[in-house]
Write an enzyme that holds these catalytic residues in place. Structure first.
Site, PDB file in Angstrom:
ATOM      1  N   SER A 201      50.791  -1.478  69.186  1.00 25.96           N
ATOM      2  CA  SER A 201      48.806  -0.804  69.209  1.00 25.96           C
ATOM      3  C   SER A 201      48.996  -1.094  67.859  1.00 25.96           C
ATOM      4  CB  SER A 201      49.288   0.334  69.748  1.00 25.96           C
ATOM      5  OG  SER A 201      47.818   1.059  68.975  1.00 25.96           O
TER       6      SER A 201
ATOM      7  N   TYR B 245      53.589   8.817  69.203  1.00 27.27           N
ATOM      8  CA  TYR B 245      53.092   7.161  69.393  1.00 27.27           C
ATOM      9  C   TYR B 245      53.113   6.372  69.171  1.00 27.27           C
ATOM     10  CZ  TYR B 245      49.464   4.273  71.998  1.00 27.27           C
ATOM     11  OH  TYR B 245      49.392   3.169  71.956  1.00 27.27           O
TER      12      TYR B 245
HETATM   13  N1  NAP Z   1      44.149   2.376  75.397  1.00 23.16           N
HETATM   14  C1  NAP Z   1      43.884   2.160  75.180  1.00 23.16           C
HETATM   15  O1  NAP Z   1      43.435   2.002  73.608  1.00 23.16           O
HETATM   16  C2  NAP Z   1      45.555   0.952  74.100  1.00 23.16           C
HETATM   17  C3  NAP Z   1      45.550   0.532  72.888  1.00 23.16           C
HETATM   18  C4  NAP Z   1      46.197   0.385  72.727  1.00 23.16           C
HETATM   19  C5  NAP Z   1      47.738   0.247  73.428  1.00 23.16           C
HETATM   20  N2  NAP Z   1      47.372   0.461  74.596  1.00 23.16           N
HETATM   21  C6  NAP Z   1      49.397   0.026  75.485  1.00 23.16           C
HETATM   22  O2  NAP Z   1      48.580  -0.410  76.354  1.00 23.16           O
HETATM   23  C7  NAP Z   1      49.640   0.086  76.936  1.00 23.16           C
HETATM   24  C8  NAP Z   1      48.532   0.538  78.485  1.00 23.16           C
HETATM   25  O3  NAP Z   1      47.808   1.674  78.047  1.00 23.16           O
HETATM   26  P1  NAP Z   1      46.344   2.107  78.927  1.00 23.16           P
HETATM   27  O4  NAP Z   1      45.747   2.310  78.512  1.00 23.16           O
HETATM   28  O5  NAP Z   1      46.167   0.918  80.479  1.00 23.16           O
HETATM   29  O6  NAP Z   1      47.415   3.613  80.102  1.00 23.16           O
HETATM   30  P2  NAP Z   1      47.385   4.023  81.475  1.00 23.16           P
HETATM   31  O7  NAP Z   1      46.453   3.653  82.498  1.00 23.16           O
HETATM   32  O8  NAP Z   1      48.333   5.155  81.375  1.00 23.16           O
HETATM   33  O9  NAP Z   1      49.091   2.636  81.706  1.00 23.16           O
HETATM   34  C9  NAP Z   1      50.098   3.041  81.113  1.00 23.16           C
HETATM   35  C10 NAP Z   1      50.653   2.341  82.634  1.00 23.16           C
HETATM   36  O10 NAP Z   1      51.920   2.548  81.693  1.00 23.16           O
HETATM   37  C11 NAP Z   1      52.793   3.751  83.145  1.00 23.16           C
HETATM   38  N3  NAP Z   1      54.007   3.918  82.915  1.00 23.16           N
HETATM   39  C12 NAP Z   1      54.280   5.138  82.363  1.00 23.16           C
HETATM   40  N4  NAP Z   1      55.454   5.422  82.266  1.00 23.16           N
HETATM   41  C13 NAP Z   1      55.776   4.863  82.626  1.00 23.16           C
HETATM   42  C14 NAP Z   1      57.625   4.686  82.904  1.00 23.16           C
HETATM   43  N5  NAP Z   1      58.509   5.546  83.163  1.00 23.16           N
HETATM   44  N6  NAP Z   1      58.139   3.723  84.190  1.00 23.16           N
HETATM   45  C15 NAP Z   1      57.158   2.495  84.189  1.00 23.16           C
HETATM   46  N7  NAP Z   1      56.250   2.418  84.401  1.00 23.16           N
HETATM   47  C16 NAP Z   1      55.298   3.522  83.304  1.00 23.16           C
HETATM   48  C17 NAP Z   1      51.267   4.299  83.714  1.00 23.16           C
HETATM   49  O11 NAP Z   1      52.019   3.927  85.371  1.00 23.16           O
HETATM   50  P3  NAP Z   1      53.348   5.292  86.156  1.00 23.16           P
HETATM   51  O12 NAP Z   1      52.233   6.524  85.669  1.00 23.16           O
HETATM   52  O13 NAP Z   1      53.001   4.396  87.624  1.00 23.16           O
HETATM   53  O14 NAP Z   1      54.789   5.356  86.219  1.00 23.16           O
HETATM   54  C18 NAP Z   1      51.038   3.231  83.372  1.00 23.16           C
HETATM   55  O15 NAP Z   1      50.843   2.051  85.005  1.00 23.16           O
HETATM   56  C19 NAP Z   1      50.003   0.984  76.372  1.00 23.16           C
HETATM   57  O16 NAP Z   1      51.623   0.363  76.423  1.00 23.16           O
HETATM   58  C20 NAP Z   1      49.672   2.230  75.756  1.00 23.16           C
HETATM   59  O17 NAP Z   1      50.499   2.149  75.187  1.00 23.16           O
HETATM   60  C21 NAP Z   1      46.856   1.562  74.717  1.00 23.16           C
END
Ligand code: NAP
Length: 255
Positions: free
Chosen positions: A135, A148
């Site tokens: 990120s 984070y």
């Molecule tokens: N949204 C943003 O602005 C943003 C910006 C920069 C980076 N990111 C990164 O992008 C990635 C996806 O985030 P998102 O924004 O799409 O959030 P999200 O919709 O909350 O997705 C997170 C995903 O990770 C899975 N997950 C969480 N804990 C887990 C575990 N212990 N084992 C297996 N799967 C797990 C969740 O599924 P389950 O709960 O079903 O396990 C879900 O599928 C993350 O790494 C986040 O840090 C997001």
């Protein structure tokens, strides 16, 4: 690289960026396997066109076994998108070391376990591609992002190191560093999120970056410029800026 026909594993694919990316890849003709903990949500994403391999990435053995199951289901593996992650705002007033450990366990060790699931076979084959989700939050320290941001900074460093160690062995390593993307993760935020984009737009940017073999996939463009510039701001000035934001409550939970 050619997306059509590529065999791709996406972790963290039950919602948000991972789900949108899995759909985009399947639309573009890739053969996709999706993982996360929530099997029901994974099945909804997958429909009848993706393989579903539920796993909790904090469980090392289960994650290595999931990697083998994915390889078996897809008949091999070309791309691993290691995207599972979590975020919550950290409070220095209510210091919670367990919350910090949970972030590192999911975001850092979860990624390390998934790497263990794919790196040995990719090394044996002398080919493969790893797309690791970090990120822009890992670029500089931000109040509220202590747990984070520390984990994401570790991932930026890890993927950069792997680019050097695995690249010469035929494995492409790409670092994904998104800005704000509208997902269930960010829907909980009550602070301003500049340059917010949809998960679908993020998915298209990621696929374009994979196709172009970019070492770093940082988007959207204005956030990339802002955070690359932020890396050049001297420490004293950065501290003054972030302290002002923290005092104004811009980086904190409100309401
Ligand atoms: N949204 C943003 O602005 C943003 C910006 C920069 C980076 N990111 C990164 O992008 C990635 C996806 O985030 P998102 O924004 O799409 O959030 P999200 O919709 O909350 O997705 C997170 C995903 O990770 C899975 N997950 C969480 N804990 C887990 C575990 N212990 N084992 C297996 N799967 C797990 C969740 O599924 P389950 O709960 O079903 O396990 C879900 O599928 C993350 O790494 C986040 O840090 C997001």
């Amino acid at each position: 690289m050619e997306i059509r026909g590529a065999r791709v594993w996406v972790t963290g694919a039950s919602s948000g960026i991972g789900a949108a990316l899995a759909r985009e890849l399947a639309d573009r003709g890739a053969v996709v396997a999706v993982s996360a903990r929530s099997e029901d949500k994974l099945r909804a994403v997958a429909g009848d066109r993706m393989h579903v391999v539920p796993v909790d990435v904090t469980d090392r053995e289960a994650t290595v076994a999931a990697g083998a199951a994915v390889r078996e289901a897809l008949g091999g593996l070309d791309v691993a998108v290691l995207n599972a992650g979590t975020w919550s705002q950290f409070s220095v007033e209510e210091w919670d070391s367990q919350e910090f450990a949970d972030h590192l366990q999911i975001n850092v060790m979860g990624t390390v376990h998934a790497l263990e699931a794919v790196v040995p076979t990719m090394l044996a084959e002398g080919r493969g591609r790893i797309v690791g989700t970090a990120s822009v939050a890992g670029y500089r320290g931000m109040p509220g992002s202590e747990a984070y941001g520390a984990g994401k900074a570790a991932l930026l460093n890890l993927f950069e190191a792997l680019r050097g160690s695995l690249g010469p062995r035929g494995i492409v390593v790409q670092t994904l560093a998104p800005g704000f993307v509208k997902t269930p993760m960010t829907d909980r935020n009550s602070f301003p999120m500049p340059f917010l984009i949809s998960a679908e737009a993020a998915a298209k940017a990621i696929v374009a970056g994979i196709e172009k073999d970019k070492a770093e996939l940082v988007f959207p463009f204005p956030m990339m410029l802002t955070m690359k510039a932020a890396r050049l701001v001297p420490v004293r000035a950065w501290t003054a800026m972030t302290a002002t934001l923290a005092r104004r409550g811009v980086t904190r939970r409100r309401g």
